[in-house]
Design an enzyme around this catalytic site. Structure first.
Site, PDB file in Angstrom:
ATOM      1  N   ASP A   1       0.544  -1.191  -0.005  1.00 45.01           N
ATOM      2  CA  ASP A   1       0.109   0.045  -0.024  1.00 45.01           C
ATOM      3  C   ASP A   1       0.989   1.325  -0.116  1.00 45.01           C
ATOM      4  O   ASP A   1       1.894   1.486   0.683  1.00 45.01           O
ATOM      5  CB  ASP A   1      -0.777  -0.038   1.332  1.00 45.01           C
TER       6      ASP A   1
ATOM      7  N   HIS B   1     -11.046  -3.220   3.032  1.00 43.62           N
ATOM      8  CA  HIS B   1     -11.165  -2.950   4.462  1.00 43.62           C
ATOM      9  C   HIS B   1     -11.980  -1.634   4.966  1.00 43.62           C
ATOM     10  O   HIS B   1     -11.853  -1.280   6.139  1.00 43.62           O
ATOM     11  CB  HIS B   1      -9.509  -2.607   5.081  1.00 43.62           C
ATOM     12  N   ASP B   2     -12.495  -0.904   3.950  1.00 49.30           N
ATOM     13  CA  ASP B   2     -13.396   0.229   4.212  1.00 49.30           C
ATOM     14  C   ASP B   2     -14.887  -0.069   3.939  1.00 49.30           C
ATOM     15  O   ASP B   2     -15.641   0.807   4.253  1.00 49.30           O
ATOM     16  CB  ASP B   2     -13.144   1.293   3.357  1.00 49.30           C
TER      17      ASP B   2
ATOM     18  N   ASP C   1      -3.025   4.561  -2.182  1.00 49.52           N
ATOM     19  CA  ASP C   1      -4.014   5.223  -1.390  1.00 49.52           C
ATOM     20  C   ASP C   1      -4.515   6.754  -1.770  1.00 49.52           C
ATOM     21  O   ASP C   1      -3.409   7.468  -2.075  1.00 49.52           O
ATOM     22  CB  ASP C   1      -3.547   5.367  -0.181  1.00 49.52           C
TER      23      ASP C   1
HETATM   24  O1  TEU Z   1      -9.525   5.617   1.938  1.00 49.36           O
HETATM   25  C1  TEU Z   1      -9.986   6.748   1.353  1.00 49.36           C
HETATM   26  C2  TEU Z   1     -11.430   7.202   1.776  1.00 49.36           C
HETATM   27  O2  TEU Z   1     -11.989   8.022   1.422  1.00 49.36           O
HETATM   28  C3  TEU Z   1     -12.227   6.133   2.680  1.00 49.36           C
HETATM   29  O3  TEU Z   1     -11.449   5.907   3.681  1.00 49.36           O
HETATM   30  C4  TEU Z   1     -13.623   6.694   3.048  1.00 49.36           C
HETATM   31  O4  TEU Z   1     -13.492   7.668   3.970  1.00 49.36           O
HETATM   32  C5  TEU Z   1     -14.468   5.596   3.417  1.00 49.36           C
HETATM   33  O5  TEU Z   1     -14.657   4.633   2.434  1.00 49.36           O
HETATM   34  C6  TEU Z   1     -15.628   5.810   3.973  1.00 49.36           C
HETATM   35  O6  TEU Z   1     -16.608   5.794   2.838  1.00 49.36           O
HETATM   36  C7  TEU Z   1      -8.207   5.296   1.991  1.00 49.36           C
HETATM   37  C8  TEU Z   1      -7.894   3.895   2.950  1.00 49.36           C
HETATM   38  O7  TEU Z   1      -8.366   2.874   2.224  1.00 49.36           O
HETATM   39  C9  TEU Z   1      -8.608   4.078   4.255  1.00 49.36           C
HETATM   40  O8  TEU Z   1      -8.451   2.871   5.103  1.00 49.36           O
HETATM   41  C10 TEU Z   1      -7.674   5.323   4.814  1.00 49.36           C
HETATM   42  O9  TEU Z   1      -8.359   5.395   6.048  1.00 49.36           O
HETATM   43  C11 TEU Z   1      -7.821   6.525   4.136  1.00 49.36           C
HETATM   44  O10 TEU Z   1      -7.501   6.234   2.677  1.00 49.36           O
HETATM   45  C12 TEU Z   1      -6.684   7.701   4.545  1.00 49.36           C
HETATM   46  O11 TEU Z   1      -5.566   7.016   4.221  1.00 49.36           O
END
Ligand code: TEU
Ligand code: CA
Length: 574
Positions: free
Chosen positions: A98, A326-327, A202
């Protein structure tokens, strides 16, 4: 240099914190992953995307990096990492890491320097600005953080504000500074020299901000999006990085790409562009959201339309195929509109067929291969929605750990009457759901960590009947179906290169398509409902001999006009 190996591969995403704990501290780690390499091999995947494992104070579980060239204490050492990559490569599995370079941690040395004084050599590594209003007590612009609240934090030491599009512990790097861009290229090359095969980048679409940082449109849930997403020098920055690093190795570069859609994808991922190879776009994962906030059932028609638009892109643009990360909340039963009682396994397998018989780069997220589900939180009416069996209900507010979920509750302290609403929404979309420990077995803590240890995150109580161990031994399990499907897909010219033609586009129940090579084709038929549905052969398929290739029921029925079983997915070669 680029072989474009992603075109025939199957990725597995590992979120290290939740995968496997080897040393009894309740936190997943690299040696835990090493202990599961044979599991990955058995499943048949050919590449791993590893979420961040760099040094980090863990405000956002590793997406806040304090040293790009070292491993997080909880996850192990660089020696462990070297062993991991060797173990993967020995098994013919590639590794992409990542790349989190829109921001660093506020505990990164660069930022520690940067915040010291206005003339510090690292000041310009980040965005610092005077506040607005006569005493400078208002943020420099109206942008909102993706994690709620303003995207700026005031520092009294230098009487200026710094930008953070995510948590205040994730200050945004200033890519206008050529030194920052060279640092990023050097970091990438450091890992490529170690043998890493690529990166998932990311929030890569956010790296360039509009000149002058102007106010953004008020378009909830975000403000400022159009001022920092894919603006100004974006292509210039990426092209330069690709020249200095990415394209000098045999890499696969996947962008996490809010703002890139099927409509503009060609400009970003066409092979002729030479920047990113493919992107995670979130059009389809938003097909169940109302105004991007309130979730409702999956809109199958909308989902199919989005899939079809990506499939229609030229061969030189590779879509990604994913339903989880993971999101995201778990795809089961989210993608089948929450009515799969009694047919959970069939539905999970059907989704896999619907998604992975398409053209593109397939990704499966840890636990998806056994049908892991969201936490059974009370707010969601847990019995109906989380699974097909009885479960212990838990209160979400007590189990959520994610910085975003926590921020939501903090923000609502002043508006307690809104908490029940927020809880309902989070019960469906909180990022925590994807981060519960991987369910390896029916033993204590689902086999994620030793008995008597408290795992960092609540284990979903359904591990007693939903775990890898049980499913590996059951030939008709979701796991064994994924294994068969992955094997079937790899090297399959119809799936990799076949033309995509869809039938019954307006059906909200069936997803029917073919993958054609010359006068032969794979016919894919998926019933998205839990009820029997009448199916009529499209004209193009009439009178053809058909060989059954893949089916989510033990009893395989011939291709023809017939009734499809609940959530049936059948694939034929015609
Ligand atoms: O995700 C970006 C992002 O915009 C998401 O976290 C979004 O806020 C979430 O899907 C809610 O709908 C990336 C990574 O995948 C995430 O885990 C990180 O928290 C984020 O960037 C910051 O690095
Ligand atoms: Ca551990």
């Amino acid at each position: 240099m680029k072989t474009r190996w992603y075109k025939d591969s199957f990725f597995y995403q590992i979120y290290p914190r939740s995968f496997c704990d080897s040393n009894g501290d309740g936190i997943g780690d690299i040696r835990g992953i090493i202990s599961k390499l044979d599991y990955l091999k058995e499943l048949g995947i050919t590449a791993v995307w590893l979420s961040p494992c760099y040094k980090s104070p863990n405000d956002d579980n590793g997406y806040d990096i304090s040293d790009y060239r070292d491993i997080m204490d909880e996850f192990g050492t660089m020696a462990d990492f070297d062993e991991l990559i060797a173990g993967l490569h020995e098994r013919g599995i590639k590794l992409i890491m990542d790349l989190v370079v829109n921001h660093t941690s506020d505990e990164h040395d660069w930022f520690k320097e940067s915040r010291k004084s206005k003339d510090n050599p690292y000041r310009d590594y980040y965005y610092w600005k005077k506040g607005r209003g006569k005493d400078g007590k208002r943020p420099p612009n109206n942008w909102m953080s993706n994690f709620l609240g303003p995207a700026w934090k005031y520092e009294k030491e230098t009487d200026e504000w710094y930008m953070h599009l995510f948590s205040y512990k994730q200050p945004d790097l200033n890519w206008n500074n050529p030194r920052v861009r060279q640092e990023v290229a050097d970091i990438c090359n450091f890992w490529f020299e170690k043998g890493v095969d690529g990166f998932r980048c990311d929030v890569i679409t956010y790296i360039s901000k509009k000149e002058g940082l102007p106010d953004g449109k008020i378009k909830l849930p975000l403000i400022g999006f159009e001022q920092y997403c894919l603006t100004d020098n974006w292509h210039k920055f990426i092209k330069e990085l690709a020249d200095r690093s990415w394209n000098r190795y045999d890499t696969t570069m996947v962008g996490e790409a809010m703002g890139i859609t099927s409509a503009n994808a060609k400009e970003y991922i066409d092979e002729s562009v030479g920047e990113l190879d493919c992107v995670f776009s979130f059009e389809h994962t938003n097909a169940d959201r109302y105004m991007q906030i309130l979730p409702h059932g999956m809109n199958v028609r909308k989902l199919k339309k989005i899939f079809a638009r990506w499939q229609a892109l030229p061969k030189t643009c590779a879509p990604t195929l994913f339903m989880e990360n993971h999101d995201q909340p778990r795809c089961m039963p989210r993608f089948v509109s929450y009515k799969c009682k009694g047919h959970f396994d069939e539905a999970a397998k059907m989704l896999a067929v619907a998604l992975y018989m398409q053209r593109g780069v397939p990704f499966v997220y840890q636990g998806q291969e056994i049908g892991m589900t969201n936490l059974p939180v009370k707010e969601a009416g847990y019995l109906k929605e989380c699974d097909d069996r009885e479960n212990t209900a838990m209160r979400s507010i007590e189990v959520y750990k994610d910085v975003l979920s926590v921020n939501v509750y903090k923000a609502l302290k002043k508006f307690p009457f809104l908490i029940p609403v927020a809880s309902k929404v989070l019960a469906k979309v909180a990022r925590d759901h994807a981060r519960t420990p991987m369910q390896w077995s029916a033993e204590a803590n689902a086999g994620f960590c030793a008995a008597g240890v408290t795992p960092w995150m609540t284990v979903n109580p359904n591990f007693v009947y939903k775990n890898a161990d049980l499913q590996k031994r059951d030939p008709s399990s979701i796991w064994n179906f994924y294994r068969r499907l992955i094997k079937y897909r790899l090297g399959n010219e119809y799936i990799i290169e076949g033309e995509f033609n869809e039938f019954y586009k307006n059906s909200g129940k069936l997803y029917v398509y073919e993958r054609r090579v010359g006068d032969k084709a794979l016919a894919v038929i998926c019933n998205f409902t839990g009820k029997p549905v009448r199916f009529t052969l499209p004209d193009e398929w009439k009178g053809k001999s058909a060989h059954a290739e893949l089916c989510n029921y033990d009893e395989v029925l011939p291709l023809g006009n017939r009734t499809l079983r609940p959530f049936e997915a059948s694939v034929y070669l015609i």
